[in-house]
Design a protein around this motif. Structure first.
Motif: not given
Length: 153
Positions: A10-20, A34-51
Motif C-alpha cells: 500500500v503506497s504512502v499516498a493511499n495510506s494518507k487517503a485512508e487515514i483521511e 504534510g511533511w518537512s524534511g523527515n517529519q510527516a504530520v497528520v492532523a485533524f479536528a474532532m470532538a472540539g479538539r485539534q489532534i
C-alpha cells in the motif's frame, strides 16, 4: 517480532487517503497532512479538539537501507528498502488512528484518553510534547513537579 505491515504494498499516498477517510467517517471536521524534511504530520479536528500526529520518517542514509549482510546495496535497492519502511510506518499510523477511534466509538475508552498525547494545546505543542520533559524530570528526581506554578514571589 515482525513489524505490522512490514511487507505492505500500500503506497504512502493511499495510506494518507485512508487515514483521511477514517477520521471523516468517525466525525472529523477538518483534516490535513504534510511533511518537512523527515517529519510527516497528520492532523485533524474532532470532538472540539485539534489532534496532531508527528511521524518521523526513516533516514535514507541509514545502514539498514544502504547495506545488507553481504555488503552495500545498490542505490536503487537502498531506495526500495527505504520506501518500504515509509509505507510500513504509514500503515501503522492508519491502524493506530482507526483502533483509537473504534475504541472510543465502542465505549471502551474516551476520546481524551485515547488522544491525550496528540491533543494540540493553544501554544501549538501537543500535550505529549509538553509533558514528556516533566515525566523525565519526575522520574530522575523521584519527586513530583508542582501542579501549579509558584506565584508567591
Amino acid at each position: 517480532m515482525t513489524r505490522y505491515a512490514a511487507d505492505t504494498s500500500v503506497s504512502v499516498a493511499n495510506s494518507k487517503a485512508e487515514i483521511e477517510r477514517i477520521v471523516e467517517r468517525y466525525g472529523a471536521t477538518g483534516f490535513m497532512s504534510g511533511w518537512s524534511g523527515n517529519q510527516a504530520v497528520v492532523a485533524f479536528a474532532m470532538a472540539g479538539r485539534q489532534i496532531r500526529f508527528n511521524l518521523t520518517m526513516p533516514d535514507k542514509a541509514d545502514k539498514s537501507f544502504t547495506h545488507h549482510s553481504r555488503g552495500p546495496r545498490t542505490p536503487e535497492a537502498a531506495l526500495k528498502e527505504w520506501e518500504q519502511a515509509c509505507r510500513q510506518r504509514w500503515r501503522a499510523l492508519a491502524l493506530v488512528i482507526k483502533a483509537k477511534l473504534e475504541a472510543v466509538e465502542s465505549n471502551i475508552s474516551t476520546f481524551e484518553a485515547e488522544f491525550l498525547a496528540a491533543i494540540v494545546m493553544p501554544n501549538g505543542r501537543t500535550v505529549g510534547e509538553e509533558i514528556k520533559p516533566m515525566i523525565a524530570t519526575a522520574y530522575a528526581s523521584g519527586t513530583m513537579p508542582p501542579l501549579l506554578p509558584d506565584y508567591s514571589a
